[in-house]
Design an enzyme around this catalytic site. Structure first.
Site, PDB file in Angstrom:
ATOM      1  N   THR A  26      14.398  -1.075  -0.945  1.00  0.00           N
ATOM      2  CA  THR A  26      13.324  -1.830  -0.302  1.00  0.00           C
ATOM      3  C   THR A  26      13.747  -2.443   1.034  1.00  0.00           C
ATOM      4  O   THR A  26      12.895  -2.893   1.800  1.00  0.00           O
ATOM      5  CB  THR A  26      12.835  -2.960  -1.218  1.00  0.00           C
ATOM      6  OG1 THR A  26      13.902  -3.904  -1.409  1.00  0.00           O
ATOM      7  CG2 THR A  26      12.409  -2.409  -2.573  1.00  0.00           C
ATOM      8  N   ARG A  52      21.158  -6.927   0.375  1.00  0.00           N
ATOM      9  CA  ARG A  52      19.973  -6.146   0.688  1.00  0.00           C
ATOM     10  C   ARG A  52      19.786  -5.024  -0.328  1.00  0.00           C
ATOM     11  O   ARG A  52      20.719  -4.287  -0.627  1.00  0.00           O
ATOM     12  CB  ARG A  52      20.074  -5.552   2.092  1.00  0.00           C
ATOM     13  CG  ARG A  52      18.783  -4.898   2.570  1.00  0.00           C
ATOM     14  CD  ARG A  52      18.905  -4.380   3.977  1.00  0.00           C
ATOM     15  NE  ARG A  52      19.805  -3.226   4.044  1.00  0.00           N
ATOM     16  CZ  ARG A  52      19.956  -2.462   5.124  1.00  0.00           C
ATOM     17  NH1 ARG A  52      19.294  -2.776   6.232  1.00  0.00           N
ATOM     18  NH2 ARG A  52      20.780  -1.441   5.119  1.00  0.00           N
ATOM     19  N   ASP A  60      34.043  -9.652   7.654  1.00  0.00           N
ATOM     20  CA  ASP A  60      35.107  -8.672   7.833  1.00  0.00           C
ATOM     21  C   ASP A  60      36.237  -9.249   8.679  1.00  0.00           C
ATOM     22  O   ASP A  60      37.425  -9.086   8.353  1.00  0.00           O
ATOM     23  CB  ASP A  60      34.566  -7.409   8.511  1.00  0.00           C
ATOM     24  CG  ASP A  60      33.787  -6.531   7.542  1.00  0.00           C
ATOM     25  OD1 ASP A  60      33.808  -6.815   6.322  1.00  0.00           O
ATOM     26  OD2 ASP A  60      33.139  -5.576   8.013  1.00  0.00           O
ATOM     27  N   ASP A 106      31.013  -8.565  12.578  1.00  0.00           N
ATOM     28  CA  ASP A 106      30.829  -8.973  11.181  1.00  0.00           C
ATOM     29  C   ASP A 106      31.790 -10.107  10.855  1.00  0.00           C
ATOM     30  O   ASP A 106      33.004  -9.894  10.765  1.00  0.00           O
ATOM     31  CB  ASP A 106      31.067  -7.780  10.249  1.00  0.00           C
ATOM     32  CG  ASP A 106      30.708  -8.089   8.801  1.00  0.00           C
ATOM     33  OD1 ASP A 106      31.283  -9.043   8.229  1.00  0.00           O
ATOM     34  OD2 ASP A 106      29.844  -7.385   8.242  1.00  0.00           O
TER      35      ASP A 106
END
Length: 245
Positions: free
Chosen positions: A143, A139, A240, A237
């Site tokens: 933006t 990401r 992770d 996650d």
């Protein structure tokens, strides 16, 4: 979507079909979605038990990897069921003819880094010497949109059936961009299968409608996304928990 607006999770009895419902435990099962190009694994007691293990916050990393790999193997096996085959007759060691089939065309895997790399071993266990490509999408902090940072794909990928690998499908932003990358390299949309463990209804719907010729194979469609666009109930996650925790 706030957590308060999530629809009630579907529940059903899980277990062998020959057992009466009174002998089967109740469990939360996948949300059913109407898109015909999304395949959800059968909600067997085995699958639900494996998903229960990896969802549990108290499951340690070693067990998380072990049980995740079992689900990934089920996903790959189902993905292979969607590849084209042709008739192929062989002769058995006792001299008899057996009318079978064989896969038509070459395949490769493409993992969306880093979590998607956790699924590569399951693909290799089912397909010997399979080619693997990689795509890194993150990401953009300015933006908040996905941005392509890196890709390394087989030179002949346009001639292959592609299994796109990413364990979680939340909003679908990274996966949508990954498919655009594959299509820009000449891969036909209907030659792509997207394999993932857990999807949100929003992500699966957006993905399936954006690419109607592509097939999604998932183990489970969860209740939805929270205000942070995390899948709920989810499992945290995945990268992770698989690689570091």
């Amino acid at each position: 979507m706030s957590s308060e607006s999530h629809p009630e999770a579907p529940s059903q009895s899980v277990g062998p079909e020959y057992q009466p419902a009174t002998q089967k435990p109740k469990a939360t099962v996948s949300t059913v979605i109407p898109q015909s190009n999304v395949t959800i694994l059968p909600q067997t007691s085995q699958l639900i038990a494996l998903l229960t293990m990896i969802r549990d916050k108290n499951t340690g990393r070693a067990d998380f990897i072990f049980y995740s790999n079992r689900i990934i193997r089920l996903l790959v096996e189902e993905g292979l069921n969607h590849l084209p085959t042709v008739e192929h007759s062989i002769t058995t060691p006792v001299g008899q003819t057996y009318s079978g089939v064989k896969f038509e065309g070459k395949i490769c895997g493409v993992s969306i880094m880093r979590a998607g790399e956790s699924m590569e071993e399951g693909l290799r266990n089912c397909c010997r010497s399979v080619r693997i490509g990689k795509i890194l999408i993150q990401r953009d902090e300015e933006t908040s949109k996905p941005k392509l940072y890196y890709d390394k794909l087989p030179e002949d990928i346009a001639d292959r059936w592609v299994m796109l690998l990413d364990p979680m499908l939340a909003t679908g932003g990274s996966a949508l961009m990954a498919v655009d990358v594959l299509k820009s390299r000449g891969v036909p949309e209907d030659h792509i299968l997207f394999l993932n463990l857990i999807a949100s209804p929003e992500g699966a719907k957006n993905f399936a409608e954006r690419f109607p010729k592509l097939r999604v194979v998932t183990a489970f469609v969860d209740q939805g996304l929270d205000e942070k666009n995390y899948i709920v109930p989810g499992l945290g996650d995945f990268g992770d928990r698989f690689y570091t925790m």
